[in-house]
Motif scaffolding. Structure first.
Motif, PDB file in Angstrom:
ATOM      1  N   ALA A  67      49.604  38.507  56.454  1.00  0.00           N
ATOM      2  CA  ALA A  67      49.046  37.692  55.750  1.00  0.00           C
ATOM      3  C   ALA A  67      48.410  36.699  56.050  1.00  0.00           C
ATOM      4  N   ALA A  68      47.211  36.189  55.430  1.00  0.00           N
ATOM      5  CA  ALA A  68      46.504  35.124  55.740  1.00  0.00           C
ATOM      6  C   ALA A  68      45.717  34.444  54.716  1.00  0.00           C
ATOM      7  N   LEU A 109      46.127  37.591  41.775  1.00  0.00           N
ATOM      8  CA  LEU A 109      47.409  37.394  42.604  1.00  0.00           C
ATOM      9  C   LEU A 109      47.195  37.267  44.174  1.00  0.00           C
ATOM     10  N   GLY A 110      46.180  37.866  44.388  1.00  0.00           N
ATOM     11  CA  GLY A 110      45.962  38.032  46.116  1.00  0.00           C
ATOM     12  C   GLY A 110      44.790  38.912  46.488  1.00  0.00           C
ATOM     13  N   MET A 111      44.715  39.402  47.415  1.00  0.00           N
ATOM     14  CA  MET A 111      43.773  40.207  48.264  1.00  0.00           C
ATOM     15  C   MET A 111      44.291  41.018  49.063  1.00  0.00           C
ATOM     16  N   LEU A 112      43.906  42.359  48.896  1.00  0.00           N
ATOM     17  CA  LEU A 112      44.683  43.249  50.141  1.00  0.00           C
ATOM     18  C   LEU A 112      43.204  43.723  50.983  1.00  0.00           C
ATOM     19  N   PRO A 156      52.700  36.104  49.757  1.00  0.00           N
ATOM     20  CA  PRO A 156      53.727  35.058  49.732  1.00  0.00           C
ATOM     21  C   PRO A 156      52.783  33.884  49.708  1.00  0.00           C
ATOM     22  N   ALA A 157      53.490  32.741  48.803  1.00  0.00           N
ATOM     23  CA  ALA A 157      52.770  31.686  48.606  1.00  0.00           C
ATOM     24  C   ALA A 157      52.849  30.696  49.897  1.00  0.00           C
ATOM     25  N   GLU A 158      53.783  30.861  50.570  1.00  0.00           N
ATOM     26  CA  GLU A 158      53.855  30.128  51.961  1.00  0.00           C
ATOM     27  C   GLU A 158      52.780  30.190  52.884  1.00  0.00           C
TER      28      GLU A 158
END
Length: 161
Positions: A67-68, A109-112, A156-158
């Protein structure tokens, strides 16, 4: 109903295995989550315009990899999203396109980032700069519970810290 039964049985077995091993849950999320996201397109859950409210930073996950942090801007000319993210490490395949994953209310939510050719027939909602390349960005709505294990989130939020 026939084709769903074997997939449901496979999911049940994988889920039971993941319940006993937290590391297995994370490996399952990293592999099964992106597959579930792609099924959203088949269900007609693709989005044709970028969501109105998008945070300045999103978690971007390379398919099967790390993740980035992705930086998000609005393209003032097209109204689409202009996202930038660091290039993958040497062990991760170069991406060919990206998918903005939202919940059913269009909250990102995010990106893939997927390798291979972009899915034909789906509208681009923006562009993603990765290293020296610019990739098309698609979007899809999902039920968050179908793409991640709460103990090991796909985005992941972290990663944003």
């Amino acid at each position: 109903m026939g084709p769903r039964l074997p997939r449901a049985m496979l999911f049940l077995v994988a889920t039971l295995a993941a319940c006993t091993d937290p590391d297995e849950a994370c490996r399952l999320t990293i592999v099964a989550g992106p597959m579930a996201v792609m099924e959203g397109f088949a269900r007609g859950a693709g989005i044709s315009e970028a969501p109105v409210d998008v945070p300045e930073r999103l978690v971007a996950r390379y398919l099967g990899g790390p993740a980035a942090v992705a930086r998000v801007h609005r393209d003032s000319v097209t109204g689409g999203l202009a996202i930038s993210t660091p290039p993958p490490d040497a062990d991760t395949p170069s991406p060919g396109y990206a998918v903005l994953v939202t919940d059913r209310t269009l909250r990102p939510l995010g990106m893939l980032l997927y390798d291979g050719a972009v899915l034909p027939g789906y509208p681009e909602i923006g562009r993603v700069a990765v290293g020296g390349f610019v990739l098309p960005l698609l979007g899809v709505r999902v039920d968050p519970a179908t793409v991640a294990d709460p103990r090991c989130p796909l985005f992941p939020a972290e990663a944003l810290r």
